[in-house]
Design a protein around this motif. Structure first.
Motif, PDB file in Angstrom:
ATOM      1  N   PRO A 123       0.813  -1.217   0.000  1.00  0.00           N
ATOM      2  CA  PRO A 123       0.000   0.000   0.000  1.00  0.00           C
ATOM      3  C   PRO A 123       0.852   1.274   0.000  1.00  0.00           C
ATOM      4  CG  PRO A 123      -0.805  -1.564   1.632  1.00  0.00           C
ATOM      5  CD  PRO A 123       0.475  -2.116   1.090  1.00  0.00           C
ATOM      6  N   LYS A 124       2.029   1.204   0.613  1.00  0.00           N
ATOM      7  CA  LYS A 124       2.932   2.350   0.666  1.00  0.00           C
ATOM      8  C   LYS A 124       4.374   1.822   0.673  1.00  0.00           C
ATOM      9  CE  LYS A 124       4.340   5.911   3.916  1.00  0.00           C
ATOM     10  NZ  LYS A 124       4.159   6.376   5.284  1.00  0.00           N
ATOM     11  N   GLY A 125       5.264   2.439  -0.098  1.00  0.00           N
ATOM     12  CA  GLY A 125       6.663   2.054  -0.090  1.00  0.00           C
ATOM     13  C   GLY A 125       7.034   1.103  -1.212  1.00  0.00           C
ATOM     14  N   ASP A 149       9.248   1.544   3.660  1.00  0.00           N
ATOM     15  CA  ASP A 149       8.280   2.608   3.423  1.00  0.00           C
ATOM     16  C   ASP A 149       8.685   3.955   4.013  1.00  0.00           C
ATOM     17  OD1 ASP A 149       7.872   2.227   6.112  1.00  0.00           O
ATOM     18  OD2 ASP A 149       5.757   1.701   5.952  1.00  0.00           O
TER      19      ASP A 149
END
Length: 189
Positions: A123-125, A149
């Motif tokens: 989702p992030k990173g 992340d």
């Protein structure tokens, strides 16, 4: 591929490829249909730059049955080949300048034809894959990797994937700076 035992006689050896390029085979499997060897690896001019995927099928005497090259996919590293029904699945890491690292899963038939692919991103990173194993006769897969992340430390993720590499579940584990889940093995049941 595993290094031969020094006491083993050499059955065959080969020297092949473009001398201006490096072909580094990192994984392989025996094709159950004909007992030939399918190997996968990286092809590049300079290590770490413009890496292409090279797939090759070798017969019992080391002769090339077929050879396939896949470029322009932003490969960072080819990791593993996994047998599936009527073909194989390949696990690789991708990324490029200004593109966050992701896991690439490619599906191929026994002649090396590319059927489909899936990219997994957190989702992030950025995600770096380490290992993937088939479950239930390759009806699903487990994938382990590490997410960076921008937080304090990277963390380990364990994905359960369906037969098309769709995410069924994702679990995160904070194991510390020096630890991670690098390899998987299926236990009975």
């Amino acid at each position: 591929l595993a290094a031969p035992n020094d006491t083993s006689p050499t059955l065959w050896s080969m020297d092949d490829g473009d001398r201006n390029l490096v072909d580094r085979f990192v994984a392989g499997l025996v094709d159950p249909a004909d007992q030939n060897l399918i190997v996968a690896g990286e092809r590049y001019y300079d290590e770490g730059q413009n890496i292409g995927l090279t797939l090759r099928k070798l017969d019992g005497r080391g002769r090339t049955v077929w050879d396939k090259i896949y470029n322009n996919k932003n490969f960072e590293a080819v990791l593993k080949v996994i047998p599936v029904e009527k073909g194989f699945t390949l696990l690789a890491n991708t990324g490029a300048p200004k593109i966050a690292s992701a896991v690439w899963i490619g599906f191929f038939d026994n002649s090396g034809a590319h059927l489909k692919e899936k990219a997994l991103k957190p989702p992030k990173g950025a995600l770096k894959g380490f290992d993937m194993i088939p479950l239930n006769n390759a009806k699903s897969f487990l994938l382990t990797g590490q997410v960076t992340d921008g937080g304090e430390a990277p963390y380990t993720v364990l994905y359960r994937l369906d037969r098309n590499a769709g995410v069924v579940s994702r679990k995160s584990y904070q194991m510390g700076l020096e630890n991670g889940l690098l390899s998987l093995s299926a236990a009975k049941g």
